[in-house]
Design a protein around this motif. Structure first.
Motif, short mmCIF file in Angstrom:
data_model
loop_
_atom_site.label_atom_id
_atom_site.label_comp_id
_atom_site.label_asym_id
_atom_site.label_seq_id
_atom_site.Cartn_x
_atom_site.Cartn_y
_atom_site.Cartn_z
N ARG B 19 0.84 -1.20 0.00
CA ARG B 19 0.00 0.00 0.00
C ARG B 19 0.88 1.25 0.00
NH1 ARG B 19 -2.45 2.12 5.52
NH2 ARG B 19 -0.21 2.11 5.85
N ASP B 20 1.89 1.27 0.88
CA ASP B 20 2.76 2.45 0.96
C ASP B 20 3.50 2.68 -0.36
OD1 ASP B 20 1.98 3.00 3.46
OD2 ASP B 20 3.80 2.35 4.48
N TRP B 21 3.93 1.59 -0.95
CA TRP B 21 4.64 1.70 -2.23
C TRP B 21 3.71 2.29 -3.30
CZ3 TRP B 21 8.17 2.06 -5.77
CH2 TRP B 21 7.95 1.60 -7.07
N ARG B 22 2.48 1.78 -3.35
CA ARG B 22 1.54 2.28 -4.37
C ARG B 22 1.16 3.73 -4.12
NH1 ARG B 22 -1.38 -1.30 -7.69
NH2 ARG B 22 -0.89 -3.49 -7.39
N ALA B 71 3.33 10.61 4.39
CA ALA B 71 2.97 9.19 4.52
C ALA B 71 2.13 8.93 5.77
CB ALA B 71 4.24 8.34 4.54
N CYS B 72 2.47 9.60 6.86
CA CYS B 72 1.85 9.24 8.15
C CYS B 72 0.65 10.09 8.56
CB CYS B 72 2.90 9.29 9.26
SG CYS B 72 4.29 8.19 8.98
N VAL B 99 7.35 2.68 9.15
CA VAL B 99 8.76 2.79 9.59
C VAL B 99 9.67 2.08 8.58
CG1 VAL B 99 10.41 2.07 11.37
CG2 VAL B 99 8.23 3.06 12.04
N VAL B 100 9.26 0.87 8.20
CA VAL B 100 10.10 0.09 7.28
C VAL B 100 10.14 0.77 5.90
CG1 VAL B 100 10.28 -2.11 6.04
CG2 VAL B 100 9.79 -2.08 8.48
N PHE B 101 8.97 1.20 5.44
CA PHE B 101 8.92 1.83 4.12
C PHE B 101 9.78 3.10 4.09
CE2 PHE B 101 7.01 4.95 1.21
CZ PHE B 101 7.10 4.24 0.03
N LEU B 102 9.64 3.93 5.11
CA LEU B 102 10.41 5.19 5.12
C LEU B 102 11.90 4.92 5.32
CD1 LEU B 102 7.84 7.28 7.17
CD2 LEU B 102 8.52 7.72 4.80
N GLY B 103 12.22 3.89 6.09
CA GLY B 103 13.62 3.50 6.26
C GLY B 103 14.22 3.06 4.93
N MET B 104 13.44 2.26 4.19
CA MET B 104 13.92 1.79 2.88
C MET B 104 14.02 2.96 1.91
SD MET B 104 11.88 -1.81 2.80
CE MET B 104 11.68 -1.88 1.05
#
Lengths: 293, 234
Positions: B19-22, B71-72, B99-104
């Motif tokens: 979802r975050d990626w899209r 994002a948040c 957290v993971v998406f923004l870290g990546m």
């Protein structure tokens, strides 16, 4: 059986008591109107039902579960549409559908395609290209495709013009009936809601002041118009008078337990109240009389 | 797949990341511009053959503040139709995925700083040596986590006290790190940004402290978010 139950629900924001002892029981399969003025605590109550807020006092249960401990499977049974909800404007409808579809086990793609066609929406359109009414429709389509058992709509027709609002709510009721959904609509536009709800709760200052089936309420609550107040004491003895006033020599009394047989021997005219008048009776007392006149 | 499998944590996590990626992939691509442009901002003619790469990291740290809010915030304000309340998604899982998406995303953009360094190196005809500062490279992670914390837990006196402390620490570090060089512009020893010319060991030590702070902040933000709802603590 009730899908949503709240008992003595209280929620503070700092010193402000947004919800002040709300008791609700939303029966399964009903279309329930949670009605009140702006700022009376409807949205806060919905947030408590959705598990987005913790109550300071009282109990709330949805599908007999504590919303704070909803499992994803339970959450999938609830469709929720808030007032200002949106998607990124560049996002195509197709993509939004793909995102949502991946989250739901019982996603009904066939129904979704049918509804998109009904509303003349296309997968390659972006969310930003849609009109305000189409945006609401699209979000409803997404929710309906989830096949929820409970639909919670917070001011669903806010910001839409009259014809679109009417169309929107009619469609909603059709869908709810077709799919046997329970629908909770929080709104302050009573004229819209009256056509679609079968149960209502009036909320004032964070409290439920009245809750009933709409037809039952309309049958029980009537306005009696008597020439002068000579029979005033008799009326007060026979009925529970919610509010009363004298106007141009006519005494107007709104009673909450009307029965035709109790009127024997009295010369008076009985007026039926619409939802707006009922709301005013319970929310503002005397103001109802003015509105009616 | 039965319901328990379908809603298992690993499946939820994958879906939330997807979802975050899209939702944010455009920013992910456009964001490349920021670190690259950072190479051309604050450029100073230096005397040293060692060029410190600082500005792209600072630009990236600023961009990540913006990105994290994008994002948040819709999820916390429940203004997105794809927020955790509308989807069968555990609220803690939604935070984990962010957290993971923004870290990546930060790692991805750092990779572009590396590409930028390589391009500049080539452009300089291999005469200059480009140096990253480990502590400054940690700055985007720190600002990302501080912003996540700010967005998710922004109410309550304890949070504000805590938050002010973190921001004071961050700003103090930035001022201390660069004040020496800024005060002596004639002493520009590199092409990009004056700094205190710390030893690499000191920089690694500061970077380690910052990494520990990032982990600590993520850990406690998760705990606090788990136990609180918007507007108050039980």
């Amino acid at each position: 059986m009730n899908v949503i139950e709240t008992c003595g629900l209280v929620r503070y924001f700092g010193a402000v008591r947004a919800v002040a002892g709300m008791d609700l029981a939303v029966p399964r399969g009903s279309i329930f109107g949670l009605l009140g003025e702006n700022g009376c605590g409807k949205t806060t109550a919905i947030n408590l039902m959705m598990g987005a807020l913790i109550p300071n006092e009282g109990i709330v249960s949805v599908f007999e579960e504590d919303p704070l401990a909803f499992s994803p499977a339970t959450r999938a049974r609830i469709g929720y549409l808030a007032d200002e909800m949106a998607l990124p404007s560049w996002m195509t409808l197709g993509e939004a559908i793909a995102v949502h579809a991946s989250f739901f086990e019982r996603w009904d793609q066939e129904a979704l395609q049918k509804l998109l066609k009904t509303f003349d929406l296309h997968a390659n359109q972006t969310f930003g290209q849609l009109s305000k009414g189409q945006k609401r429709w699209f979000l409803i389509v997404l929710i309906v495709a989830q096949q929820p058992e409970l639909l919670i709509l917070d001011e669903p027709s806010g910001g839409l013009d009259v014809s679109v609002r009417r169309q929107f709510l009619d469609l909603l009721v059709d869908l709810a009936n077709e799919r046997e959904m329970t629908v909770l609509i929080a709104s302050h536009i009573l004229s819209d809601v009256e056509r679609v709800v079968d149960h209502v709760a009036f909320v004032k200052d964070g409290k439920t002041v009245c809750q009933s089936g709409l037809e039952d309420l309309k049958t029980r609550v009537k306005r009696l118009c008597l020439p002068g107040d000579t029979h005033r004491h008799e009326i007060e003895k026979r009925f529970n008078v919610l509010c009363a006033r004298e106007q141009s020599g006519t005494w107007l009394a709104t009673v909450s337990d009307f029965k035709q047989e109790c009127l024997s021997g009295l010369e008076c005219r009985v007026e039926h109240l619409n939802l707006e008048e009922l709301f005013l009776v319970y929310n503002q007392g005397g103001a109802a009389q003015e509105a009616a006149s | 797949m039965n319901a328990s499998d379908f809603y298992s944590l690993s499946h939820q996590f994958r879906r939330a990341l997807n979802r975050d990626w899209r939702l944010h992939r455009i920013e992910l691509l456009c964001g490349i511009l920021y670190p690259v442009v950072g190479f051309y901002v604050g450029h100073r003619v230096g005397l040293s053959q060692v060029h410190s790469v600082v500005v792209p990291f600072l630009v990236l740290a600023g961009f990540m503040v913006h990105m994290t809010r994008r994002a948040c915030l819709p999820e916390v304000r429940r203004s997105s139709a794809a927020c955790y309340l509308n989807l069968p998604l555990d609220r803690l899982m939604a935070l984990n995925a962010h957290v993971v998406f923004l870290g990546m995303m930060t790692l991805w953009l750092l990779a572009w700083v590396l590409v930028g360094s390589l391009l500049k190196l080539g452009g300089a005809g291999m005469t200059a040596c480009y140096r990253w500062h480990p502590d400054i490279a940690m700055a985007p992670f720190l600002t990302t986590v501080l912003t996540i914390r700010h967005v998710y837990l922004r109410r309550g006196l304890a949070f504000w006290r805590d938050s002010v402390l973190w921001y004071v620490l961050l700003i103090t570090w930035l001022v201390w790190r660069f004040y020496g060089g800024l005060a002596q512009p004639s002493n520009a020893a590199n092409n990009y940004w004056p700094d205190r010319n710390l030893s690499l060991a000191t920089e690694w030590a500061i970077a380690a402290i910052m990494a520990a702070a990032v982990v600590w902040l993520v850990y406690f933000t998760r705990i606090q978010w788990r136990h609180r709802q918007i507007g108050g603590i039980r």
